[in-house]
Design a protein around this motif. Structure first.
Motif, mmCIF file in Angstrom:
data_model
loop_
_atom_site.group_PDB
_atom_site.id
_atom_site.type_symbol
_atom_site.label_atom_id
_atom_site.label_comp_id
_atom_site.label_asym_id
_atom_site.label_seq_id
_atom_site.Cartn_x
_atom_site.Cartn_y
_atom_site.Cartn_z
ATOM 1 N N VAL A 41 5.708 6.429 -19.650
ATOM 2 C CA VAL A 41 5.170 5.171 -19.142
ATOM 3 C C VAL A 41 3.678 5.299 -18.891
ATOM 4 O O VAL A 41 2.876 4.422 -19.259
ATOM 5 N N VAL A 67 4.870 -1.730 -28.690
ATOM 6 C CA VAL A 67 5.620 -1.075 -27.618
ATOM 7 C C VAL A 67 7.056 -1.576 -27.591
ATOM 8 O O VAL A 67 7.999 -0.797 -27.405
ATOM 9 N N CYS A 70 9.069 0.154 -30.312
ATOM 10 C CA CYS A 70 9.358 1.556 -30.007
ATOM 11 C C CYS A 70 10.323 1.698 -28.830
ATOM 12 O O CYS A 70 11.033 2.711 -28.738
ATOM 13 N N GLN A 71 10.360 0.715 -27.935
ATOM 14 C CA GLN A 71 11.346 0.746 -26.850
ATOM 15 C C GLN A 71 12.758 0.560 -27.397
ATOM 16 O O GLN A 71 13.725 1.074 -26.842
ATOM 17 N N ALA A 77 9.127 7.051 -26.979
ATOM 18 C CA ALA A 77 8.441 5.788 -27.263
ATOM 19 C C ALA A 77 6.934 5.961 -27.346
ATOM 20 O O ALA A 77 6.284 5.412 -28.250
ATOM 21 N N SER A 78 6.340 6.733 -26.424
ATOM 22 C CA SER A 78 4.883 6.861 -26.442
ATOM 23 C C SER A 78 4.412 7.591 -27.697
ATOM 24 O O SER A 78 3.404 7.212 -28.300
ATOM 25 N N THR A 168 16.350 -4.056 -14.041
ATOM 26 C CA THR A 168 16.175 -2.644 -14.364
ATOM 27 C C THR A 168 16.333 -1.761 -13.127
ATOM 28 O O THR A 168 16.894 -0.663 -13.205
ATOM 29 N N GLN A 177 17.670 -1.200 -19.148
ATOM 30 C CA GLN A 177 16.467 -1.568 -19.884
ATOM 31 C C GLN A 177 16.798 -2.373 -21.129
ATOM 32 O O GLN A 177 16.155 -3.393 -21.419
ATOM 33 N N GLY A 269 15.370 6.092 -24.355
ATOM 34 C CA GLY A 269 14.880 6.117 -22.993
ATOM 35 C C GLY A 269 13.877 7.206 -22.670
ATOM 36 O O GLY A 269 13.511 7.367 -21.523
ATOM 37 N N VAL A 370 8.971 -6.109 -21.158
ATOM 38 C CA VAL A 370 8.339 -4.789 -21.192
ATOM 39 C C VAL A 370 7.454 -4.585 -19.965
ATOM 40 O O VAL A 370 7.442 -3.511 -19.357
#
Length: 428
Positions: A41, A67, A70-71, A77-78, A168, A177, A269, A370
């Motif tokens: 994050v 983003v 990719c989530q 994800a990053s 969440t 999520q 995740g 997001v």
């Protein structure tokens, strides 16, 4: 309504220009890899500040769309966002350069730690680690504030963002999520997706000179081929490992590659979720001891970059010398390979899909969610794991002020905050 054609001479800060060399991309992401503490994050916050706000590689909406993609994908994800940005900025070499620059610092540090952990000791001082956790709070808070101002400007979007945050927090984990983003996507389609003009009417104005077009060096066929290769490797590697075990030829290396590829391919995740898979894969068969596994995981919290580089530590801890170095490289490539195949395969499909009116409505909802997910992560686990005293709160507030109002570079804020916490806790 059809989308207008991109300008003949796009702005230098636009992804549509795609004029950077892979070497230039490498240096940008190497600096991020050296200074991006705090988990996935926080990494997204560092990326946004460096590449959206400062360098203007893409607009806020394009970044949020990336983003969101990719989530939805398995893997880190990053790191996938970084690979995609490198791919769109400088082609295939740019994707490799972005991954290498962002991953190299922590992977090398953890591989060396795995090779010589017993002689090194416990690692970084506790006060320094605490400072890095505190500054991550400020980085995430800055990202939430900036994205909320751009993507949640209306009352309706702000309400949807808060609802996603509440859901969440009420249902933590990947399931909560995913449900939050799916429900927000349905709301976005229903409220905003039934006409492109309505979506544009509620969308914030784009920054001057920004262009939402994505420059992707391959088309749908290549994308589908990459997705097919991802599936083939996922199914074939266990069989190949079994055949190698029967033939006693390279069985261990193939088994290691299979274990780390599956860990990277089946985890939603982020990095923390991969730990149970890795523990069963390496501790169960006795490749790495349980004590070394836990010690390496603790050390991983103290280095910048993606948590998936924990794989480099595990590979280095499996064998001494050059054999361990080779295994560290194999584990690192294996755990990140599915992430690359997925994001590179999905990008051309996503790039076209995001231009459709109904899809833009869905994205409007998902992008809002997001921000809600980032807000929830700011509280749990970022703030709850970092802020344990009034001194921590004050330090995080000062770091946030340095980022938001004093406009100091993130790496400066990271360094000063970490050293301040080290000094404070060293005397108390």
């Amino acid at each position: 309504m059809s989308r207008s054609a991109p300008p003949a001479h796009p702005e230098p800060g636009s992804l549509n220009a795609a004029t950077d060399s892979a070497w230039a991309v490498f240096w940008v992401f190497l600096r991020l890899g050296l200074t991006s503490f705090g988990g996935p994050v926080a990494h997204l916050g560092y990326f946004r500040d460096e590449l959206v706000v400062r360098r203007r590689w893409l607009s806020e909406h394009s970044y949020a769309d990336l983003v969101a993609l990719c989530q939805f994908l398995p893997g880190p994800a990053s790191s996938q966002v970084g690979m995609a940005l490198g791919l769109m900025r400088a082609g295939w070499a740019g994707a490799a350069a972005a991954w290498l620059g962002f991953t190299l610092p922590s992977a090398v540090a953890l591989a060396l730690l795995g090779l010589g952990f017993s002689s090194w000791g416990a690692g970084m001082p506790a006060g320094l680690v605490q400072g890095l956790k505190v500054v991550a709070v400020a980085v995430v808070a800055q990202a939430v504030w900036g994205m909320a101002r751009s993507l949640c400007a209306s009352a309706g979007r702000a309400a949807l963002m808060l609802a996603a945050c509440a859901l969440t927090l009420w249902q933590p984990g990947v399931a909560g999520q995913m449900v939050a983003m799916v429900l927000a996507g349905v709301v976005g389609w229903w409220v905003w997706g039934r006409g492109l003009g309505r979506v544009r009417a509620i969308a914030p104005a784009q920054p001057a000179g920004a262009d939402d077009a994505w420059h992707i060096p391959h088309g749908h066929r290549t994308g589908l081929a990459l997705l097919g290769l991802f599936a083939i490797l996922l199914l074939a590697l266990p069989w190949i490992a079994g055949q190698c075990a029967t033939l006693s030829a390279g069985a261990f290396a193939v088994s290691v590659l299979d274990a780390f590829y599956r860990a990277g391919a089946l985890v939603f995740g982020g990095g923390h979720v991969v730990l149970p898979l890795l523990q069963s894969a390496v501790v169960g068969p006795g490749w790495v001891s349980a004590d070394a596994f836990l010690a390496g995981y603790g050390a991983t919290q103290a280095v910048p970059g993606p948590l998936f580089t924990f794989a480099a530590f595990l590979g280095g801890a499996m064998a001494p010398g050059w054999a361990g170095a080779g295994l560290a490289l194999l584990c690192t490539v294996g755990i990140f390979l599915p992430a690359f195949l997925l994001v590179a395969g999905a990008l051309p499909l996503w790039a076209q899909l995001r231009q459709r009116p109904w899809a833009r409505g869905v994205l409007a909802g998902v992008n809002t969610a997001v921000v809600g997910l980032l807000l929830a992560a700011l509280y749990q686990p970022v703030a709850t794991s970092a802020l344990h005293s009034a001194a921590d709160v004050v330090l995080a507030g000062m770091a946030l002020a340095a980022l938001l109002w004093w406009r100091l570079p993130p790496w400066v804020v990271v360094l000063v905050t970490a050293l301040a916490a080290w000094g404070w806790y060293g005397f108390h």
